[in-house]
Design a protein around this motif. Structure first.
Motif, mmCIF file in Angstrom:
data_model
loop_
_atom_site.group_PDB
_atom_site.id
_atom_site.type_symbol
_atom_site.label_atom_id
_atom_site.label_comp_id
_atom_site.label_asym_id
_atom_site.label_seq_id
_atom_site.Cartn_x
_atom_site.Cartn_y
_atom_site.Cartn_z
ATOM 1 N N TRP A 1 16.741 5.052 -21.555
ATOM 2 C CA TRP A 1 15.806 5.676 -22.505
ATOM 3 C C TRP A 1 14.658 5.139 -22.562
ATOM 4 O O TRP A 1 14.247 3.954 -22.280
ATOM 5 C CB TRP A 1 16.880 5.449 -23.710
ATOM 6 N N SER A 2 13.828 6.111 -22.872
ATOM 7 C CA SER A 2 12.250 5.811 -23.401
ATOM 8 C C SER A 2 11.530 5.191 -21.997
ATOM 9 O O SER A 2 11.745 5.607 -20.918
ATOM 10 C CB SER A 2 12.251 4.986 -24.731
ATOM 11 N N GLN A 3 11.172 3.959 -22.321
ATOM 12 C CA GLN A 3 10.391 3.339 -21.509
ATOM 13 C C GLN A 3 11.221 2.888 -20.213
ATOM 14 O O GLN A 3 10.557 3.049 -18.879
ATOM 15 C CB GLN A 3 9.526 2.108 -21.938
ATOM 16 N N ASN A 4 12.562 2.700 -20.489
ATOM 17 C CA ASN A 4 13.251 2.296 -19.370
ATOM 18 C C ASN A 4 13.588 3.475 -18.440
ATOM 19 O O ASN A 4 14.139 3.245 -17.369
ATOM 20 C CB ASN A 4 14.562 1.668 -19.991
ATOM 21 N N SER A 5 13.336 4.671 -18.864
ATOM 22 C CA SER A 5 13.449 5.998 -18.115
ATOM 23 C C SER A 5 12.291 6.437 -17.416
ATOM 24 O O SER A 5 12.567 7.537 -16.839
ATOM 25 C CB SER A 5 14.467 6.844 -18.959
ATOM 26 N N ARG A 6 11.265 5.914 -17.758
ATOM 27 C CA ARG A 6 10.045 6.550 -17.163
ATOM 28 C C ARG A 6 9.803 6.037 -15.832
ATOM 29 O O ARG A 6 9.560 4.856 -15.431
ATOM 30 C CB ARG A 6 8.797 5.843 -17.861
ATOM 31 N N VAL A 7 9.896 7.250 -14.820
ATOM 32 C CA VAL A 7 9.850 6.935 -13.563
ATOM 33 C C VAL A 7 8.476 7.215 -13.028
ATOM 34 O O VAL A 7 7.890 7.967 -13.308
ATOM 35 C CB VAL A 7 10.818 7.597 -12.792
ATOM 36 N N SER A 8 8.127 5.904 -12.106
ATOM 37 C CA SER A 8 6.893 6.189 -11.399
ATOM 38 C C SER A 8 7.144 6.415 -9.948
ATOM 39 O O SER A 8 8.226 5.584 -9.404
ATOM 40 C CB SER A 8 5.949 5.079 -11.521
ATOM 41 N N TYR A 9 6.394 6.908 -9.006
ATOM 42 C CA TYR A 9 6.583 7.191 -7.765
ATOM 43 C C TYR A 9 5.578 6.678 -6.736
ATOM 44 O O TYR A 9 4.568 6.610 -7.044
ATOM 45 C CB TYR A 9 6.708 8.539 -7.353
ATOM 46 N N PHE A 10 6.070 6.076 -5.646
ATOM 47 C CA PHE A 10 5.339 5.229 -4.863
ATOM 48 C C PHE A 10 5.871 5.424 -3.437
ATOM 49 O O PHE A 10 6.641 6.064 -3.324
ATOM 50 C CB PHE A 10 5.262 3.586 -5.120
ATOM 51 N N LEU A 11 4.630 5.484 -2.737
ATOM 52 C CA LEU A 11 5.020 5.474 -1.061
ATOM 53 C C LEU A 11 5.076 4.071 -0.852
ATOM 54 O O LEU A 11 4.360 3.197 -1.075
ATOM 55 C CB LEU A 11 3.818 6.125 -0.437
ATOM 56 N N ILE A 12 6.253 3.910 0.044
ATOM 57 C CA ILE A 12 6.503 2.538 0.708
ATOM 58 C C ILE A 12 5.488 2.589 1.713
ATOM 59 O O ILE A 12 5.410 3.158 2.774
ATOM 60 C CB ILE A 12 7.745 2.287 1.262
ATOM 61 N N ASP A 13 4.685 1.355 1.875
ATOM 62 C CA ASP A 13 3.618 1.324 3.002
ATOM 63 C C ASP A 13 4.289 1.193 4.257
ATOM 64 O O ASP A 13 5.232 0.651 4.608
ATOM 65 C CB ASP A 13 2.827 0.024 2.626
ATOM 66 N N ALA A 14 3.811 2.239 5.189
ATOM 67 C CA ALA A 14 3.980 2.080 6.732
ATOM 68 C C ALA A 14 2.941 2.716 7.416
ATOM 69 O O ALA A 14 2.036 3.090 6.772
ATOM 70 C CB ALA A 14 5.459 2.855 6.697
#
Ligand SMILES: *[C@@H]1O[C@H](CO)[C@@H](O)[C@H](O)[C@H]1NC(C)=O
Ligand SMILES: *[C@@H]1O[C@H](CO)[C@@H](O)[C@H](O)[C@H]1NC(C)=O
Length: 755
Positions: free
Chosen positions: A486-499
């Motif tokens: 819920w709330s902050q715990n469910s706020r998803v951010s996306y990143f690229l894994i470095d390669a």
């Protein structure tokens, strides 16, 4: 009159009055005058002898006759008669002394006997002696007295006297009162000798035992035989309020069920009062009733019926002790005790009080955590007040009793906010009465979130297509990960894994919007260089610590028809003339040559087809559509020119398609010289062609040289970079500036890398 006479003469001789003859002779009168006295009792019968006058006067019967003796009297009544023949006096009339004289004594009457020739006058006095012929008489038949029962001792009540016409002894002599307990008789004599009587109270009266007394007063005379008269005395004892009311019980016990309606009968108190009339009229009331009890019960003033007046509440009063008072109208009172027991009725539902509630409760709370404390009570008593308490069973919460009346709500499993974020806990409390009463309350328990779920991508893996030659910023794909928290715990951010891909960091190919997962191209792709990118995307939530998950992504670069076919054979060598020689005797379908072309694109874009575009004689040759083979389609004849020129177009299948054209020279000859002679017109182009060839070679050499130089330059730059990076890592491991590096490692990407 006779007495007067001889008193006047002054020489009366009194003889003792008696039945016998008394006589008296006067001697001092100038005519014969004598006086005789007789004494007779009254009430003699007619003709009774009074006296022998002839004898007593000394007269013979002849003289009486001759002298015409007779009685003279002034009175009309003649009591005596002279019998001249016998010379006697007899009673001629009834003589009643009482009538004649009343109470004058002695009583007598007188008359004269007169004789003529010569005249003789003789006075005769007859004394009447009283005979007891009268009874004492009371004027009234009955005497009534009304005497208060409180009359004091010694009070006297005068009675009327009796009277007796007789005189002296024969008259009233005494009074007698009949025997009784209360009164005595007192007699008094008046100076005139008359008597009067009164009764005197000797003992206190009590109306309650003797409301009426009947006495008799008897008056007696002294005669012989004695005579008496009587009168009845009726004494009515008047009531005095000398008796207090008396309850018939010292304690009255009764019971009443609580909430009994108004008017419900409880009991009847009863009292008696020995007094009569208003003194015995009893009124009931409550004595010293507590203020708040006044409206609960009533007692009927006259009947003593106790009934319900107001609300009987067992929870307020279980037992009433009331003093009941009886009052007569004289103001005397007495009291008794009335005990009313109240019978409990199950009229109170249990009361649920929430003492504390810890909401929200963390979803990682251990089983057994107390979340609420309740106080449940029932005002009724006995089984009506025994409470059982429960909650819905299909929730992971239990109810346990701790102290009496106190209940704890306890978790009995781990909660999971993601499956149920709140519970409506209905607590139901039921008492054991009949019918049972129930009450319930609902608590709202919220479960607070703990970061216990990592983001989950919607797909196990992603693949996306991007056409080559894409514009910058081309949107490739949108990845999405969901987090159940819920709330902050469910706020998803996306990143690229470095390669690194082909030596370049992934970030130089694509970028991802950390907010929404949109993947975009940051360069234009060339299918002919890179056909596919494999990368890993990380989704990370905002919890602390954060949770993350990876998903692999394949980006497939799609081919575009950006390359035209390239003809490899026949080589187009500028000025030089290459010719295929076909014997004039060649059969139909003879393979003249084959156009070989390639297309660096792929798929359809590289799928080539061959067509004859131009030909000296279109009817002589054909080109295999698929394979580029040039064959004869008819027998070569002598009429056909030696020199044949064909233009073959090679076309790929792209959209739009691209093509290349190749010229093919064919010589129809049986011998080479023939061919040469025929192709001399080609050779006078030869010098020009040689020059062209030379320039081409030169250009090729220059291009090749430049190419090699640039390759060397690129390689050395790469090599230099690689060595510098290696040096950085190595020296970084030994340098004491690690903390700074760690501080900078707060960004998520670096963190992953550090781990
Ligand atoms: C609990 O009760 C509230 C109010 O009545 C209601 O809005 C909510 O949906 C209920 N929750 C559950 C889990 O039943
Ligand atoms: C995601 O991939 C990175 C790099 O390969 C790795 O370090 C990390 O542990 C992975 N995380 C998960 C949750 O698999």
């Amino acid at each position: 009159m006779a007495i007067q006479n001889f008193v006047r003469n002054g020489c009366a001789l009194f003889l003792r009055p008696q039945w016998q003859v008394v006589f008296f002779i006067s001697c001092c009168l100038h005519f014969a005058v004598s006086q005789i006295r007789y004494s007779i009792p009254e009430e003699l019968t007619k003709g009774s002898l009074i006296g022998n006058v002839a004898q007593d006067l000394g007269l013979d019967l002849k003289r009486l006759r001759a002298g015409r003796a007779r009685i003279v009297t002034g009175d009309s009544t003649q009591y005596a008669e002279l019998k001249t023949d016998k010379g006697i006096l007899v009673v001629s009339e009834r003589i009643d002394r009482e009538k004649l004289c009343g109470d004058i004594t002695p009583c007598s009457f007188s008359f004269e006997i007169i004789l003529e020739n010569p005249i003789e006058l003789h006075q005769v006095t007859v004394e009447i002696i009283d005979v007891n012929d009268n009874y004492p008489v009371f004027e009234k038949k009955k005497i009534n007295f009304e005497i208060s029962e409180l009359a004091s001792l010694g009070s006297s009540f005068a009675l009327e006297s009796a009277f007796d016409l007789d005189v002296e002894l024969n008259s009233l002599q005494n009074y007698i009162l009949t025997k009784n307990d209360f009164f005595v008789l007192k007699q008094y004599s008046n100076p005139d000798g008359s008597r009067f009587v009164e009764i005197v109270l000797d003992k206190a009266l009590d109306r309650e035992t003797h409301p009426h007394l009947s006495l008799k007063l008897i008056a007696v005379d002294g005669g012989n035989p004695q005579r008496s008269g009587s009168v009845n005395i009726d004494v009515t004892v008047l009531d005095a309020n000398d008796n207090a009311p008396q309850f018939n019980q010292t304690v009255y016990r009764a019971s009443v069920i609580e909430n009994a309606p108004k008017g419900t009968y409880i009991t009847t108190v009863n009292a008696t009062d020995a007094d009569s009339g208003s003194n015995g009229h009893i009124m009931f009331s409550f004595a010293d009733l507590k203020e708040h009890w006044r409206d609960i019960f009533s007692v009927h003033e006259n009947t003593g019926l106790v009934s319900v007046l107001g609300n009987v509440d067992f929870e307020k009063d279980k037992r009433f002790e009331i003093r009941v008072r009886a009052t007569d109208q004289g103001g005397l009172t007495s009291t008794s005790k009335l005990v009313i027991e109240v019978v409990d009725v199950n009229d109170n539902a249990p009361i649920i009080n929430l003492m504390s509630l810890s909401s929200p409760v963390s979803e990682d709370a251990l089983p057994g955590t107390t979340i609420a404390v309740l106080n449940i009570k029932d005002l009724d008593s006995g089984t009506n007040g025994q409470v059982t308490c429960f909650i819905d069973r299909n929730i992971p919460i239990n109810i346990k009793t701790s102290l009496s009346n106190y209940y704890n709500l306890i978790t009995d499993a781990f909660l999971d906010r993601e499956t149920q974020s709140e519970y409506n806990i209905t607590v139901i409390a039921t008492d054991s009465g009949s019918p049972a009463l129930t009450s319930s309350t609902t608590l709202r328990l919220k479960v607070s979130d703990v970061n216990d779920n990592e983001p989950v991508f919607e797909q196990k893996s992603y693949s996306a297509y991007i056409p080559e030659n894409n514009p910058l910023g081309f949107s490739i794909c949108n990845v999405k990960a969901r987090d159940l928290d819920w709330s902050q715990n469910s706020r998803v951010s996306y990143f690229l894994i470095d390669a690194h891909i082909v030596g370049a960091p992934i970030s130089s190919y694509v970028s991802i919007n950390s907010e929404n997962g949109l993947l975009q191209a940051v360069r234009s792709f060339d299918y002919e260089q890179i056909k596919q990118l494999n990368l890993v995307i990380k989704a990370q939530d905002g919890g602390s610590p954060p949770l993350s998950s990876n998903v692999s992504m394949t980006i497939i670069i799609q081919d575009q028809n950006d390359n035209a076919p390239q003809v490899l054979y026949p080589v187009q060598s500028g000025g030089s003339v290459v010719a295929e020689i076909v014997s004039r005797s060649a059969d139909v379908g003879y393979l003249v040559t084959k156009v070989v072309a390639v297309d660096v694109d792929s798929g359809q874009n590289a799928w080539l087809s061959y067509k004859l575009q131009k030909a000296t004689d279109r009817a002589l040759f054909e080109v295999g559509l698929q394979n580029g083979e040039i064959r004869t389609v008819r027998q070569v004849t002598d009429k056909d020119a030696v020199k044949q020129r064909l233009a073959v177009v090679v076309e790929d299948n792209g959209q739009p398609s691209r093509s290349a054209t190749v010229n093919v020279n064919v010589a129809l000859a049986d011998s080479f010289p023939e061919v040469l002679s025929e192709f001399t017109d080609f050779t006078h182009d030869k010098e020009y062609n040689d020059n062209l060839t030379f320039y081409l070679v030169l250009a090729l050499a220059v291009v090749s040289f430049l190419f090699i130089v640039s390759i060397i330059a690129i390689l050395s730059v790469k090599c230099y970079r690689w060595r510098r990076e290696r040096m950085f890592y190595k020296s970084g491991a030994n340098l004491p500036v690690i903390p700074i590096a760690r501080v900078s490692a707060l960004t998520p990407v670096n963190q992953v890398r550090a781990s």
